[in-house]
Scaffold this active site. Sequence first.
Site, PDB file in Angstrom:
ATOM      1  N   ARG A 259       0.835  -1.203   0.000  1.00  0.00           N
ATOM      2  CA  ARG A 259       0.000   0.000   0.000  1.00  0.00           C
ATOM      3  C   ARG A 259       0.870   1.253   0.000  1.00  0.00           C
ATOM      4  O   ARG A 259       1.809   1.354   0.783  1.00  0.00           O
ATOM      5  CB  ARG A 259      -0.913  -0.001   1.237  1.00  0.00           C
ATOM      6  CG  ARG A 259      -1.804  -1.222   1.257  1.00  0.00           C
ATOM      7  CD  ARG A 259      -2.839  -1.192   2.353  1.00  0.00           C
ATOM      8  NE  ARG A 259      -3.640  -2.420   2.279  1.00  0.00           N
ATOM      9  CZ  ARG A 259      -4.647  -2.716   3.096  1.00  0.00           C
ATOM     10  NH1 ARG A 259      -4.985  -1.857   4.059  1.00  0.00           N
ATOM     11  NH2 ARG A 259      -5.318  -3.823   2.948  1.00  0.00           N
ATOM     12  N   ARG A 274       1.576   0.961  10.360  1.00  0.00           N
ATOM     13  CA  ARG A 274       1.238   1.401   9.001  1.00  0.00           C
ATOM     14  C   ARG A 274       2.472   1.311   8.112  1.00  0.00           C
ATOM     15  O   ARG A 274       3.406   2.096   8.260  1.00  0.00           O
ATOM     16  CB  ARG A 274       0.716   2.840   9.047  1.00  0.00           C
ATOM     17  CG  ARG A 274       0.070   3.324   7.756  1.00  0.00           C
ATOM     18  CD  ARG A 274      -0.498   4.719   7.921  1.00  0.00           C
ATOM     19  NE  ARG A 274      -1.538   4.776   8.927  1.00  0.00           N
ATOM     20  CZ  ARG A 274      -2.825   4.521   8.693  1.00  0.00           C
ATOM     21  NH1 ARG A 274      -3.225   4.242   7.475  1.00  0.00           N
ATOM     22  NH2 ARG A 274      -3.712   4.566   9.661  1.00  0.00           N
ATOM     23  N   GLU A 346      -7.375  -1.369  14.788  1.00  0.00           N
ATOM     24  CA  GLU A 346      -7.878  -2.298  13.771  1.00  0.00           C
ATOM     25  C   GLU A 346      -6.853  -3.396  13.451  1.00  0.00           C
ATOM     26  O   GLU A 346      -5.677  -3.128  13.234  1.00  0.00           O
ATOM     27  CB  GLU A 346      -8.187  -1.516  12.495  1.00  0.00           C
ATOM     28  CG  GLU A 346      -8.689  -2.416  11.377  1.00  0.00           C
ATOM     29  CD  GLU A 346      -8.855  -1.674  10.049  1.00  0.00           C
ATOM     30  OE1 GLU A 346      -8.845  -0.426  10.056  1.00  0.00           O
ATOM     31  OE2 GLU A 346      -8.983  -2.352   9.019  1.00  0.00           O
ATOM     32  N   SER A 349     -10.752  -6.475   9.052  1.00  0.00           N
ATOM     33  CA  SER A 349     -11.931  -5.802   8.536  1.00  0.00           C
ATOM     34  C   SER A 349     -12.705  -6.839   7.754  1.00  0.00           C
ATOM     35  O   SER A 349     -12.170  -7.453   6.838  1.00  0.00           O
ATOM     36  CB  SER A 349     -11.483  -4.650   7.638  1.00  0.00           C
ATOM     37  OG  SER A 349     -12.549  -3.781   7.391  1.00  0.00           O
TER      38      SER A 349
END
Length: 423
Positions: A259, A274, A346, A349
Amino acid sequence: MLDPKYVREHEAEVRQALENCRSKVDLSLYLDLERRRRDLMVSVDKRKARLNQASEEMGRMKKEGKDISQYQSKLKELSDEIKQMDGEIAAVEKDFRDVELQVCNLPHPSVPVGGEEANQEVRRVGEPKQFDFKPKTHDELGVGLGILDFEKAAKISGARFFTLWNLGAKLERALVNFMLDHHASKGYQELVVPHLVAYESMEMSGQFPKFIEQAFAVEKDNLYLIPTAEVSLANLHRGETLPAGSLPKKYAAFSPCYRREAGSYGKDTKGLIRLHQFNKVELFQFVEPEKSMEALEALTADAEDILKKLGLPYRVVALATGDKSFASTKTYDLEVWLPSQNTYREISSCSNCTDFQARRGGIKFKREGGGKPELVHTLNGSGLAVGRTWLAILENYQKADGSVEIPEVLRPYLGGQTVISRP
RNA sequence: GGAGAGAUGGCAGAGUGGUCGAAUGCGUCUGACUCGAAAUCAGAUUUACGCGCAAGCGUAACGGGGGUUCGAAUCCCUCUCUCUCCGCCA
């Protein structure tokens, strides 16, 4: 992608739903283009019918040895007119598709309305451990134990990459194996899938065109790095009609996820939260439409099992209309407890995408009793993000001396090792 | 990377410019025969979109895109994929 007929016939409902999802799509433009496309089609179809009839007639005449040259120029005109109109239709269709691809899936009625602040906690499982010392962050722990290093990764690749060493690397591998073994026991087929995919695959799963800026691209070869194995799994049956009795299909795949994290420069700059590349075990299901809501609960439970078995405290959050993912009608986030941040973050998901992806990809199935093929429903969920599980273990299982206990279920995967301590 | 072959309905496999959405076989479904089954016989058997209250009608689709033509599964260009051989290679 939504069913244009449904949108046309439920304009008010769709308008409200899109507003709830914070969608910026111009629904009036959508409807206008859809209308124009149909109008053009009707008139060009009439002309085509005429041309077809005439051409057939010509064939017959020629067979009888009659001269047809006098009609040819007349038909040439009609043919040219049709060509021109087909061009117009193609242009309108392209415009329509551009708008259509921007439209998100409609939220399920049970989804709380609002932005992130309206997200609803559904349940909490496990008690956060009380530490009699100030818990360290996972990167303090990992770097301290010599199993995690960002500087080496920065040298190799730049910011937002990581390296794992020795027991750190083994822990990552143990987690992957543990997760896949668990899901296999729940009926998921294990797959290895491509990490580089074509544009169409990204479009089908809902990443493109909206999130194209978030994807790494290998421009020379027109390929894109998957941000999640969901992309590859979703495309497995693209363009297929699955025979009766073949649903549900349940797939699990481990893959790295890539990402760009464009626009998130200030966020989560420390640690493993991240990154540009991380590992994930992904769950995916193709199910019959009437079973998808129930399947979402089951799939979420499958992901939760991992957290339960690892003894990590977590909570389940139903994402609000404005926060749920683009292709999803309803999304549950699993959030794991992080002592250093004193909050839940998180780690998974889980979404029901209903027929949204299936319509883009033309994925249908036949029912046992016969009848027309229908679009399947698709679901996806992380089971789980491996890096975030890794860091949650470090933080939740840390001891005062900076060592980390290994959760019981992982020990068989680590040669019986019970603790990670400074060498 | 080089040379060649190919891509047609659920499958197999015809079809090289004119009622071809597509022969034939297999498969599947329905009916007949049968106590029932097999065999046999008859019929049916793609999808998408549009128009229509409906029956139905129209259009499109023979790997994708473009072109030639009054008319393309059929001719031309191009892309993708598959297969065979050579080279390279974990």
